[in-house]
Design a protein around this motif. Structure first.
Motif, mmCIF file in Angstrom:
data_model
loop_
_atom_site.group_PDB
_atom_site.id
_atom_site.type_symbol
_atom_site.label_atom_id
_atom_site.label_comp_id
_atom_site.label_asym_id
_atom_site.label_seq_id
_atom_site.Cartn_x
_atom_site.Cartn_y
_atom_site.Cartn_z
ATOM 1 N N ALA A 131 0.836 -1.204 0.000
ATOM 2 C CA ALA A 131 0.000 0.000 0.000
ATOM 3 C C ALA A 131 0.868 1.250 0.000
ATOM 4 N N LEU A 132 1.928 1.212 0.820
ATOM 5 C CA LEU A 132 2.812 2.376 0.879
ATOM 6 C C LEU A 132 3.464 2.605 -0.480
ATOM 7 N N THR A 133 3.857 1.518 -1.134
ATOM 8 C CA THR A 133 4.486 1.666 -2.445
ATOM 9 C C THR A 133 3.520 2.283 -3.445
ATOM 10 N N VAL A 134 2.297 1.810 -3.427
ATOM 11 C CA VAL A 134 1.312 2.383 -4.355
ATOM 12 C C VAL A 134 1.129 3.861 -4.063
ATOM 13 N N CYS A 135 1.028 4.196 -2.781
ATOM 14 C CA CYS A 135 0.818 5.602 -2.432
ATOM 15 C C CYS A 135 2.022 6.442 -2.850
ATOM 16 N N LEU A 136 3.210 5.900 -2.643
ATOM 17 C CA LEU A 136 4.399 6.657 -3.033
ATOM 18 C C LEU A 136 4.463 6.818 -4.546
ATOM 19 N N ALA A 137 4.071 5.764 -5.260
ATOM 20 C CA ALA A 137 4.036 5.889 -6.717
ATOM 21 C C ALA A 137 3.049 6.968 -7.125
ATOM 22 N N SER A 138 1.968 7.052 -6.379
ATOM 23 C CA SER A 138 0.979 8.094 -6.673
ATOM 24 C C SER A 138 1.579 9.479 -6.422
ATOM 25 N N PHE A 139 2.303 9.604 -5.317
ATOM 26 C CA PHE A 139 2.990 10.880 -5.066
ATOM 27 C C PHE A 139 3.951 11.201 -6.202
ATOM 28 N N ALA A 140 4.666 10.173 -6.624
ATOM 29 C CA ALA A 140 5.678 10.393 -7.657
ATOM 30 C C ALA A 140 5.040 10.658 -9.011
ATOM 31 N N GLY A 141 3.740 10.455 -9.094
ATOM 32 C CA GLY A 141 3.068 10.718 -10.364
ATOM 33 C C GLY A 141 3.255 9.614 -11.372
ATOM 34 N N LEU A 142 3.458 8.405 -10.871
ATOM 35 C CA LEU A 142 3.638 7.295 -11.804
ATOM 36 C C LEU A 142 2.285 6.658 -12.097
ATOM 37 N N PRO A 143 2.003 6.389 -13.354
ATOM 38 C CA PRO A 143 0.805 5.632 -13.640
ATOM 39 C C PRO A 143 1.005 4.194 -13.190
ATOM 40 N N PRO A 144 -0.016 3.423 -12.991
ATOM 41 C CA PRO A 144 -1.418 3.781 -13.159
ATOM 42 C C PRO A 144 -2.040 4.180 -11.832
ATOM 43 N N THR A 145 -1.673 5.296 -11.313
ATOM 44 C CA THR A 145 -2.266 5.733 -10.056
ATOM 45 C C THR A 145 -2.968 7.052 -10.276
#
Lengths: 510, 190, 507, 675, 108
Positions: free
Chosen positions: C388-402
């Motif tokens: 979950a943390l990784t997904v959230c961090l990817a979202s912060f980083a602006g990486l798709p598909p988030t």
């Protein structure tokens, strides 16, 4: 619907794998996930095979509208020759990535398989998409599972390596995103076919078109990578576990070339033609320089990284000659390199798993201690060196022939990479397979059945395609030719006096 | 304006109160001891109360004295006394850093005041006099087409409740049970 | 936007409030750990009910004071989801640390009430009351670790700066009242009072930019984020910013419309030429400069942080910058459209709450292991939180598909469409730097085994697990269905017309 | 034989290779390996069957009469197929292929048989036989390929097998070095082959031999003139490929090192078959070469130079195999000389005779080495006539043939080469160099006689210097080795009559009844030679007086050489070294022998390594690494700088900065806005 | 109402701005936390004055709004004071000082 299924199936597979039960340390559970992953991966690959025969109806659904513009983003999937063969490459390499991961993943097979499938899904999405935004989404999204694969399963320097990889790639694709926005704003659509038509018919001013070209080219040049944007490559490859290398070196790097073929050439024919010499020179520098630098490596994976730099540099060179034969060669070489590089990385991975060392000087004498490994290793190395009878030869032959037609010096200089390729690969083979084991090195067990079967099919495919490259080039080469046609026309307009055109084909006289 | 006063008297009152308010404000800014500051702040508030009265807002003027100068400031003084921080504290009024940091707020003050001075406002004869009825009428009007201030009245109740709970959470002794609270392990806020 | 009856519209707020009040009332009757076991569930029950009701809440307004529309619906839902997720984190932390008191849950619910009020507000005073409700609750929660010096310091800084900027916001409100004769967003400016309007709007904007942590009003953010318990940081970061941007958006669209009618946040508003020249252009300039400073400062300063909370603090600054880029003006005669901002805000709220709830679960007793070294390899130990943390961090980083990608994509895409190519480029390059900071953390999370082999101290986890799962699923799932974004370009309309039907879902 | 069976000729050895390879892998775990008998049977049977098929095919080809371009042709499958290039994978037997095929499979089969005896005790016997069979496959494809790419497949295939077999004893690092060196030298040539093929494709539009030949035979002078640059370039590049494979200067240095492989390998690959592939290719492309006089000149001069160099270097060697290897280099130079003056049929004739006598020489050397338990230093041999009679006999016949003493095979072929050179026309800078270099070649023939006599004298005729303990255990030559020795030895004596015909009048056979070779090759190389004859005004073989004088002179030179050699070395070497002493020549001999190695080392290898490390350290690590570090550090510095300057710990400062920002905003509104 | 009157609504606004600024200055530059809080109170008072001042210049309902808003301000100010004082008690308990500069350990 086939295309949609192809995109969704790996996603579903990733979720399935992630939800699999069982304790981490449980060997049986890991094996079960491994088997499940294999079955699913082969299933997906079989699902994707009809594409190579020209099947696959386009899929189109509205996604959302980009605020401030007329552009409506679509979830649009389609297929053509290049896509079909990229799908084959990606989908058929995935099972081998899973096979290759069983050793390194250990108790974390769930995570490994899930990440591999997520990566596969995004790569398939990128090649299937017919909308710039969807492409970009998949193009970026594949970085995350790859990051996980490197960061969790990679070598000792994995942290640095993964950051180099992802940050350089992101930095490279940042201008691409801006370019997509500008296209969306000025053209009012992100549909690839429509954008191609619009850009060629002057929907965007020349100045803008110029930097759009560079934005696209930069993003793909980082991914390939093209000199001098390759700083991430050796660092990353040297930390990759064998299975992940199959995905990254075997398939993902090809997306850069895919981007050049499918986006850069048809969208910006004029700019491509104008700057073709630059890309040819960079490609040749990569091809020769990469091969030369590979000679100086003491780490097998670094060596293979520079080998990839060399091989793919030649592919970029071939593409920018716009010659049909070179384009045929480019698509063949994409597949061929995917197979041979995967096999080599998997085999090096086997040794690294056993000894924790990928260094050239740490091993020796495998020919007597691990004959099966040695046989496969030698065949892989020779395939990578472009021995006739392997797909790599077919690719390189066509690439160099096309390059010669464009300008003989390209083939002559680029061909040096073929010599140097033999030099560094045989050095690798010699260090590891010949001689005797260095002092104090433990015995290394020969490959087990799983390891044999994760390499043999790749080599078999390479040899089959070595004699039947037409399977690829007849479909994918034709598509590539149609994409490059405009650029070719522009290029011939640039140089009024074209070099001697090839004489009519020789089929007439028999 | 209160109709009973003529302009001159109003001017004199206003000028006096304004000067007093400003003087008290400067005093707050410059006083060494918080108790002095509190007293001066009460002075400023009382001056403002006077000005409210002059501005035809008797209800607010009264409220200002009762709630602000009365209740709130008493609470402040009470806390100052309880903590016994009024006299022992020998913090300097100003130090070099005070002077350095004063530039920005003072410049802001000057710009705001000058800008205000440049504007021309006229008293609207149709303005409603600030007595309790018209205010209450609007505050508690609940029918269709009304402005719904009563909603905010309710909301402020919630706010005050939150403030009380928050204050309790911050200062209640019961929550300090050192034997149950592990000692801080590391100060990692640097 | 039409008047609707009171209760259906305000029911979500009332339900969250009810949950909070019941939790508050029940607190004295529960002993010790039972508080932590039951009180969060009471509060979350109210939130779940509120969420369900919010889905079906009517579009319209009551008394021109509070309103609901599609954007507000999504923002409210995001805030409720984020708060529920954070509630799990708070439960986990307090239970683990054996905190002897259960008022926190009520306060968290009250903070949520305040933010929901901020989102719904059509009136500056209503907004102010709501913002103070939320802020006072958060102040208390920030100071929760009462005997920790950094907690005290954070409380002081946050409180004082917050109070000062509350006053500044209120002064702006007073000036705007002077200019328009009303405290409603969207009231027309009276003749000859343009200066008051501009000055008032600028001061209000400053107050709101403080709340979102935009440079140069940002200094509190890293400190407050660091001083607060991790879970509270998540709550604070997630919801306050959403509310503040809702206020800024309402102010902005209100100024642009100038009709005195209630403003829908998802409306496309075309300002008149005069309003555009005299109000929006200077204001836009100030906000956008602040935005660019924020995203540069936030992203680059995040690079060197080792504490996750501090990292998220700078991330908050950077993200405030990206969101504030939505206030780049389009070409003259074109409509203002803040929908990208709302999309971004939804993603940001969920990602922040999810990330910090996960960190709260991974950070050990008293959140002492929330730095890079402490989180080393924790993802392997607790894969769900790690994922979950990784997904959230990817979202912060602006990486798709988030959702984080979609947010950046639509906000910056609109900037480009409005001619800000270089702004977008700066934004993207800064984003790569930021991604470096986030992904370094993600890598740290997965690379290697934890430095100390002892199992982490954890508290009651059920709520946390659902919370982070919800966050991760929403972040990825909503990407495929960007329901907030329009299906086609809306016709520019001077008068605000809310969309009649619920947001169309993509097939 | 039907042409649809052509695929069997390469496929049979391929089956053998796969079969034995699988056996080898499967048996790798066991100490001794798979059953020797099975391995040997399959390994020898397969090439033998190929030989039988080749014989059938060849008889059919020769019976079809002259000037039929491609008598037997089989298209197996479409190889390249696409929008750009279409190419069929075809196998062809014409008179040229038939000749090559016959001696490749024939001599190959014999050497396989020999190998059974030679390698039987080796642990990797199955692997060895597998590689040998694979080599046969590749070589057969090389000579049967109907187009340049198919030939290239065989071309690299034989290179690969050469690599594998040189490094067969993989535990010894030097052998691996030699193997790698061979492969890389060959790769250099192969690039030339490829580029040359590209040039020819560009000119003729085809990669098929038939089409290329057709194009050149029918091209009008204008077309030839307009393409002359690329024709010349293409031919020179092709010759570079030939030089790599056939160990010509400047790519000659790998062949002596290649003697690291087992002796049958040296005989088969590095003497009889593979190294002659270059000559085959030039003959195959003779139509193109005759249109490129400059390329012909290059071929001629390089051939001559190599012949001299090889002969002198051969004279210096102590290692028997090295001496023979340099001899091979020298003989190959002769072949290229012939090709360079346009006498392609003569060149092929020498290929044919050389295959016999050089195989015989190598195999007898192998028998000696085998007998002496892997002693290779000639200085430690001598007087072995009695102990190794078969080896002696074979070497004697080989010596007879190679020195050019009358009536053995070499006498005819070498004579024809000298004659062609004297009559040829190779113009460089306006001078006809052919006769002059023909003179050099004649002297080289004398040198050849000297070094060969030196070899046979040191091994057989001089007093024994064999160590006593070895002397007592000299291994007898087994039958499997003996049969090939005899066959090849006799072959070296009579192979020459394929050209000149046997004096069989008394059997009522026409004199030229056996002299089929020239006529046999005419369909392939005849047109080219006619073109050349027309262009230069000279044809060979028509000047009886020259022929006789050359024959006399040549014989005299050879005889003198032999005499000198025997006189000089009949007592053996001056110093007999210890066992295991280095055999590499020193002094002038070393400089001469290793000159090209040194040159390659200093001009190519060392610079490349320096450049490789240079680029790696400077560009990759320093510039890119530091660049990346700078970017990362710069980004961090931005953050640090911010933290240092603006992010202060005091509340007052934070507030003041915020107020500064607000004041600036208000000021901006006042100054620029409408406030 | 004479135009030369000092007590114009404009003058009220100037007074409000000055009081606001003085309160702001007190909040920014002082180290004593009590005085900082008092500065904030002063700012809120200035805002009230501004509201009331504007109320006089507007007709009807609009003018009542200016008298109504300060009620909310006063309530919120009281709430803030409540939390603020609780905070001061907490801070003094922890560090035994009311010097704001004493709480400046965090940076970077």
């Amino acid at each position: 619907m086939l295309l949609l299924a192809l995109l969704l199936a790996p996603i579903a597979a990733a979720v399935l794998a992630a939800l699999a039960h069982g304790k981490d340390a449980d060997q049986g559970a890991g094996d079960a996930v491994h088997r499940l992953g294999l079955v699913l991966a082969f299933g997906i690959a079989i699902l994707g095979t009809p594409l190579a025969l020209g099947h696959g109806a386009a899929f189109d659904a509205t996604w959302f509208a980009l605020p401030g513009t007329d552009a409506v983003i679509h979830l649009k999937l389609g297929t053509d020759g290049i896509t079909a063969w990229m799908v084959q490459l990606i989908a058929w390499l995935t099972p081998f990535a899973i096979l290759g991961g069983r050793g390194v993943a250990g108790g974390r097979m769930r995570e490994y398989v899930a990440a591999v499938f997520a990566c596969e899904a995004m790569m398939l999405g990128a090649v299937l998409s017919r909308d710039l935004v969807l492409f970009y989404v998949c193009y970026e999204a594949m970085l995350v599972p790859m990051l996980v694969l490197i960061a969790v399963f990679g070598g000792p320097e994995r942290r640095q390596a993964s950051l180099w990889f992802i940050l350089m790639t992101m930095l490279g694709s940042a201008p691409l995103l801006v370019a997509i926005w500008v296209i969306a704003a000025k053209v009012g659509t992100t549909d690839v076919a429509a954008v191609i038509v619009a850009l060629r018919s002057g929907a965007v001013g020349d100045g803008t078109l110029g930097w759009l070209f560079w934005a696209f080219a930069l993003a793909f040049a980082v991914k390939v990578p093209l000199v001098p944007l390759h700083a991430w490559q050796a660092r990353t490859y040297s930390e990759l576990p064998g299975g992940a290398a199959v995905l990254l070196a075997g398939a993902m790097a090809k997306l850069g070339i895919y981007g050049f073929l499918v986006f850069v050439l048809p969208m910006f024919p004029q700019q491509s033609a104008q700057h073709a010499h630059l890309f040819i020179i960079l490609g040749v520098i990569g091809a020769v320089g990469g091969a030369v630098v590979a000679l100086a490596q003491d780490d097998a994976k670094r060596l293979l990284a520079y080998s990839s730099l060399s091989h793919l540099g030649l592919v970029v060179t071939g593409i920018f000659t716009f010659q049909q034969i070179a384009l045929d060669g480019a698509v063949v070489q994409m597949i061929a390199h995917g197979l041979s590089a995967s096999a080599l990385f998997l085999l090096v991975g086997c040794i690294e798993e056993r000894t924790r060392s990928p260094y050239l000087d740490d091993h020796g004498g495998f020919a007597s201690r691990a004959p099966v490994f040695s046989v496969l290793f030698v065949i892989s190395a020779l395939a990578s060196a472009g021995l006739p009878g392997t797909a790599n030869f077919a690719g390189e032959f066509l690439l160099l022939l096309g390059a010669w037609q464009s300008a003989p010096w390209i083939a002559a200089v680029g061909g040096l990479s073929v010599i140097l390729g033999a030099a560094y690969l045989l050095t690798l083979v010699q260090k590891w397979c010949y001689g005797t084991a260095p002092e104090g090195r433990a015995e290394v067990a020969d490959l087990n059945a799983r390891e044999v079967w994760m390499v043999v099919p790749l080599l078999a495919a390479s040899i089959w395609l070595g004699f039947q490259p037409g399977v690829i080039s007849a479909y994918a080469g034709k598509t590539a030719g149609s994409y490059a046609e405009a650029a070719r026309t522009e290029a011939s307009a640039l140089v009024p006096a074209t070099p001697a055109a090839p004489a009519p084909p020789a089929k007439a006289e028999k | 304006m209160f109709p009973e006063f003529n302009t001159t008297i109003a001017n004199i009152y206003f000028s006096g109160l304004a000067i007093a308010a400003l003087a008290c404000a400067v005093g707050v800014l410059a006083s060494r001891h918080p108790l002095n500051a509190a007293v001066l702040l009460v002075g400023a508030m009382l001056s403002l109360s006077g000005i409210y009265a002059l501005l035809d807002a008797p209800f607010l003027a009264v409220l200002q004295v009762l709630v602000y100068a009365g209740a709130v400031m008493m609470l402040v003084v009470f806390v100052i006394m309880v903590l016994n921080r009024a006299r022992e504290d020998a913090l300097p009024r100003f130090d070099a850093w005070s002077v350095a940091t004063a530039a920005a707020p003072l410049a802001l003050t000057a710009m705001l005041a000058i800008t205000m001075a440049k504007q021309h406002l006229r008293i609207d004869p149709a303005a409603v006099r600030g007595e309790p009825e018209p205010i209450a009428e609007r505050m508690f009007a609940m029918g269709a087409g009304t402005n719904g201030w009563w909603l905010l009245f309710v909301a402020v109740g919630i706010t005050l409740l939150v403030a009380v709970v928050g204050a309790v959470l911050l200062s209640k002794r019961r929550l300090d049970t050192p034997n149950e609270m592990p000692a801080p392990e590391a100060n990692h806020g640097h | 936007m039409d008047p609707v009856s009171l209760f259906p519209l305000l029911a979500p707020i009332v339900l969250v409030l009810a949950g909070g009040l019941v939790a508050l009332a029940a607190e004295p009757f529960l002993e010790g750990q039972a508080k932590h076991r039951w009180l969060p569930w009471i509060a979350v029950a109210g939130m779940i009910a509120a969420g369900i009701v919010q889905v079906f809440a009517p579009v319209g307004h009551v008394h021109g004071m509070f309103a609901n529309d599609e954007a507000r619906r999504w923002l409210s839902l995001a805030v409720i989801a984020a708060a529920a997720c954070s509630m799990g984190g708070i439960q986990q932390s307090l239970d683990r640390d054996r905190f002897p008191g259960g008022e926190s849950y009520a306060l968290a619910a009250m903070a949520t009430v305040g933010v929901l009020g901020m989102i719904a507000s059509l009136d500056a005073i209503a907004f102010f009351v709501s913002v103070e409700t939320a802020a006072l609750a958060i102040y208390a929660l920030v100071g929760l670790r009462r005997n920790r010096p950094e907690s005290n310091e954070a409380l002081l800084k946050y409180f004082v700066m917050g109070a000062v900027f509350s006053a500044i916001f209120l002064y702006g409100t007073a000036l705007l009242y002077g200019a328009t004769g009303s405290t409603r967003f969207g009231a027309p400016v009276l003749d000859g009072r343009g200066t008051y309007a501009l000055l008032g709007a600028a001061l209000m904007a400053a107050g709101l930019l403080f709340k979102v942590g935009s440079v140069p009003f940002h200094a509190w953010a890293p400190d407050a984020y660091t001083g607060a318990p991790v879970a509270v940081t998540g709550l604070m970061g997630a919801i306050i910013k959403v509310g503040a941007f809702a206020g800024l958006g309402a102010l902005w669209l209100g100024l642009a419309s100038g009709t005195g009618l209630p403003v829908a946040l998802d409306a496309a508003v075309t300002p008149s030429a005069a309003v555009r020249t005299h109000l929006l252009e200077p204001l836009s300039l100030l906000i956008v400069i602040s935005a660019i400073l924020s995203l540069v400062v936030g992203n680059f300063a995040a690079l060197k942080q080792t504490s996750v909370r501090r990292l998220i603090g700078y991330s908050a600054i950077a993200n405030a910058g990206y969101m504030a880029l939505a206030f780049v003006l389009p070409a003259s005669g074109e409509a203002l459209d803040l929908r990208p901002l709302w999309l971004y805000a939804v993603g940001y709220a969920i990602a922040t709450a999810g990330a910090l709830t996960a960190v709260a679960s991974l950070a050990g007793t008293e959140d002492t292991k929330d730095d890079l070294a402490g989180l080393h390899g924790r993802g392997r130990q607790m894969p769900l939180y790690g994922f979950a943390l990784t997904v959230c961090l990817a979202s912060f980083a602006g990486l798709p598909p988030t959702l984080g990608f979609l947010g950046k994509f639509s906000v910056l895409g609109q900037v480009v469409a409005h001619g800000g190519v270089f702004i977008a480029l700066i934004g993207l390059i800064a984003a790569v730097a930021g991604a470096g900071a986030y992904l370094r953390l993600a890598v740290q999370l997965w690379a290697g085994t934890p430095r100390d082999e002892q199992p982490l101290a954890v508290g009651t986890q059920l709520l946390t697990r659902w919370g982070v799962t919800l966050a991760a699923v929403l972040l990825i799932g909503l990407t495929a269905l960007p329901a907030l974004l329009p299906q086609a370009r809306p016709a520019p309309a001077a008068v605000v017309l809310p969309p009649a039907a619920p947001a169309a879902v993509v097939h | 034989m039907d042409s649809s069976l052509l695929w069997l000729i390469p496929a049979l050895p391929l089956f053998g290779a796969i079969f034995n390879g699988a056996l080898s892998l499967a048996g790798a775990k066991h100490g001794y390996g798979p059953p020797r008998g099975l391995v040997a049977t399959v390994a020898v049977l397969m090439p033998a069957l190929s030989f039988a098929l080749s014989l059938a095919a060849a008889s059919q080809v020769s019976s079809l009469g002259s000037y039929v371009a491609f008598p037997m042709h089989q298209e197996l499958f479409t190889w390249f197929h696409g929008a750009g290039l279409d190419l069929v994978f075809g196998l062809t037997i014409d008179s040229l292929s038939a000749l090559m095929l016959l001696f490749v499979t024939g001599i190959g089969s014999l050497i396989h048989l020999y190998s059974v005896g030679y390698m039987r005790e080796d642990r990797g016997f199955a692997r060895f036989m597998s590689y040998m069979n694979l080599f046969m496959t590749a070589m057969i494809i090389l000579v049967m390929g109907s187009s340049l790419p198919v030939t290239f497949l065989g071309w690299e295939g034989v290179g690969l097998c050469s690599y594998l077999l040189i490094g067969f004893w993989h535990r010894t690092p030097e052998f691996a070095d030699a193997a790698r060196k061979a492969f890389i030298y060959n790769r250099v040539g192969d690039l030339g082959f490829l580029l040359g093929a590209f040039a020819l494709y560009q000119v003729t539009g085809s990669l098929e031999y038939s089409a290329i030949a057709e194009w050149f035979r029918t091209a009008d002078p204008a077309a030839l003139a307009s393409h002359s640059t690329w024709i010349t370039a293409g031919c020179i590049l092709i010759f570079l490929g030939c030089a790599g494979k056939s160990a010509q200067i400047p790519l000659a240095a790998w062949l002596p090192d290649a003697m690291a492989g087992p002796t049958p390998v040296s005989a088969l690959i590095h003497a009889a078959t593979m190294v002659t592939a270059g000559v085959y290719l030039i003959a195959r492309l003779s139509d193109a070469f005759v249109c490129a006089p400059d390329a012909m000149a290059v071929v001629f001069v390089v051939g001559c130079t190599t012949a001299v160099w090889g002969a002198v270097a051969g004279l210096m060697q102590h290692d028997i195999k090295k001496a023979l290897a340099y001899s091979t280099v020298s003989q190959l130079g002769y072949m290229f000389m012939a090709a360079g003056v346009g006498a392609f049929d003569v060149a092929l004739f020498h290929v044919f005779t050389h295959a016999f006598f050089k195989a015989a020489l190598f195999l007898s050397a192998g028998a000696v080495i085998h007998g002496l338990h892997h002693e290779q230093d000639m200085r430690r041999m001598g007087g072995l006539r009695k102990q190794l009679p078969l080896a002696y006999l074979a070497m004697f016949y080989g010596w007879w043939a190679i020195t050019g003493l009358p009536f053995a095979a070499g006498f005819f072929s070498k004579d024809l080469i000298l004659e062609a050179s004297f009559l040829g026309h190779v113009e460089i800078a306006g001078t006809n160099l052919a006769p002059m270099l023909g003179g050099v070649a004649l002297l080289t023939a004398g040198l050849t006689a000297i070094y060969m006599t030196r070899v046979i004298t040191l091994v057989f005729w001089s007093p024994s210097r064999v160590a006593p303990e070895t002397q007592a255990h000299i291994q007898r030559t087994p039958l499997t080795m003996g049969i090939p020795l005899i066959v090849l030895g006799v072959g070296s004596l009579i192979a020459g009559f394929a050209w000149v015909g046997l004096p069989l009048d008394w059997l009522n056979v026409p004199t030229d009844g056996m002299a089929f070779l020239k006529a046999h090759l005419a369909p392939v190389v005849g047109p080219a030679q006619e073109v050349l004859a027309k262009a230069t005004g000279v044809g060979h073989g028509e000047h009886a007086s020259t022929a006789i004088s050359v024959a006399l002179t040549g014989t005299l030179t050879a005889a003198l050489g032999c005499l000198f050699g025997w006189l000089w070395w009949r007592k053996g070497p001056k110093v007999v070294p210890e066992h295991g002493a280095p055999t590499a020549p020193t002094g002038f001999g070393g400089a001469w022998t290793f000159g090209f190695d040194k040159a390659a080392d200093w001009i190519v290898l060392k610079p490349i390594i320096v450049i490789a490390y240079g680029i790696y350290w400077v560009v990759e690590l320093a510039i890119l690494g530091v660049g990346g570090w700078l970017v990362a550090t710069g980004a961090r510095a931005l953050g640090d700088g911010y933290a240092l300057v603006l992010q202060r710990s005091r509340l007052r400062t934070s507030l003041a900065i915020a107020m500064l920002g607000l004041a600036a905003a208000i000021a901006a509104l006042i100054i620029f806005g409408s406030v | 109402m004479a135009t030369e009157s000092l007590m114009t609504p404009g003058a009220v606004q100037v007074l409000a701005a000055m009081l606001f600024g003085l309160g702001l200055t007190a909040a920014v530059i002082r180290r004593n936390i009590f005085i900082v809080l008092m500065g904030v109170e002063l700012m809120l008072n200035a805002v009230n004055l501004s509201f009331v001042g504007f109320a006089r210049t507007l007709p009807g309902d609009a003018s009542v709004l200016g008298l109504l808003a300060p009620l909310f301000t006063i309530a919120i100010a009281a709430a803030e004071a409540c939390v603020g004082l609780a905070m001061v008690i907490l801070l003094v308990r922890g560090k035994d000082t009311i010097d704001a500069d004493a709480f400046s350990a965090m940076k970077e």
